[in-house]
Write a protein that holds these residues in place. Structure first.
Motif, mmCIF file in Angstrom:
data_model
loop_
_atom_site.group_PDB
_atom_site.id
_atom_site.type_symbol
_atom_site.label_atom_id
_atom_site.label_comp_id
_atom_site.label_asym_id
_atom_site.label_seq_id
_atom_site.Cartn_x
_atom_site.Cartn_y
_atom_site.Cartn_z
ATOM 1 N N GLU A 161 48.629 46.531 37.904
ATOM 2 C CA GLU A 161 48.647 45.184 38.460
ATOM 3 C C GLU A 161 47.562 45.076 39.521
ATOM 4 O O GLU A 161 47.375 45.990 40.327
ATOM 5 N N ARG A 162 46.832 43.978 39.518
ATOM 6 C CA ARG A 162 45.785 43.787 40.516
ATOM 7 C C ARG A 162 46.397 43.452 41.871
ATOM 8 O O ARG A 162 47.408 42.776 41.960
ATOM 9 N N ARG A 163 45.716 43.899 42.925
ATOM 10 C CA ARG A 163 46.140 43.544 44.271
ATOM 11 C C ARG A 163 45.799 42.082 44.524
ATOM 12 O O ARG A 163 44.890 41.530 43.913
ATOM 13 N N SER A 164 46.532 41.478 45.439
ATOM 14 C CA SER A 164 46.210 40.095 45.779
ATOM 15 C C SER A 164 44.893 40.069 46.546
ATOM 16 O O SER A 164 44.598 40.961 47.335
ATOM 17 N N ASP A 165 44.119 39.042 46.297
ATOM 18 C CA ASP A 165 42.815 38.890 46.950
ATOM 19 C C ASP A 165 42.911 37.772 47.966
ATOM 20 O O ASP A 165 43.081 36.610 47.620
ATOM 21 N N ASP A 166 42.819 38.111 49.245
ATOM 22 C CA ASP A 166 42.945 37.120 50.305
ATOM 23 C C ASP A 166 41.793 36.131 50.319
ATOM 24 O O ASP A 166 41.918 35.046 50.879
ATOM 25 N N ASP A 223 40.353 34.890 47.542
ATOM 26 C CA ASP A 223 40.330 34.094 46.321
ATOM 27 C C ASP A 223 40.969 32.741 46.619
ATOM 28 O O ASP A 223 42.147 32.502 46.352
#
Length: 78
Positions: free
Chosen positions: A67-72, A74
């Motif tokens: 799972e990809r980490r959240s991108d602050d 984006d």
């Protein structure tokens, strides 16, 4: 005519690959030693690529999906 032309081109290209030991031209010398080097490198050392110039290929495959980490950063367009 085309086979003869292909043969001539092939023979011409095979002559390009036949190289003897590289030597400086008559009257010339090797380049000066790089700053900080103790001795002047040999032609073979100058022609050998360093790992930085030719990095090794990494063939490691992705074993499992992650799972990809959240991108602050984006953010939606304004």
């Amino acid at each position: 005519m085309k086979p003869a032309l292909a043969l001539l081109v092939t023979l011409g290209l095979t002559g390009c690959g036949a190289a003897n030991r590289l030597q400086p031209a008559k009257g010339d010398s090797l380049p000066v030693a790089p700053r900080g080097a103790i001795a002047t490198p040999t032609p073979q050392q100058l022609l050998t690529a360093t790992p930085q110039q030719r990095p090794q290929r990494s063939d490691e495959l992705l074993r499992q999906s992650e799972e990809r980490r959240s991108d602050d950063f984006d953010l939606p367009p304004r």
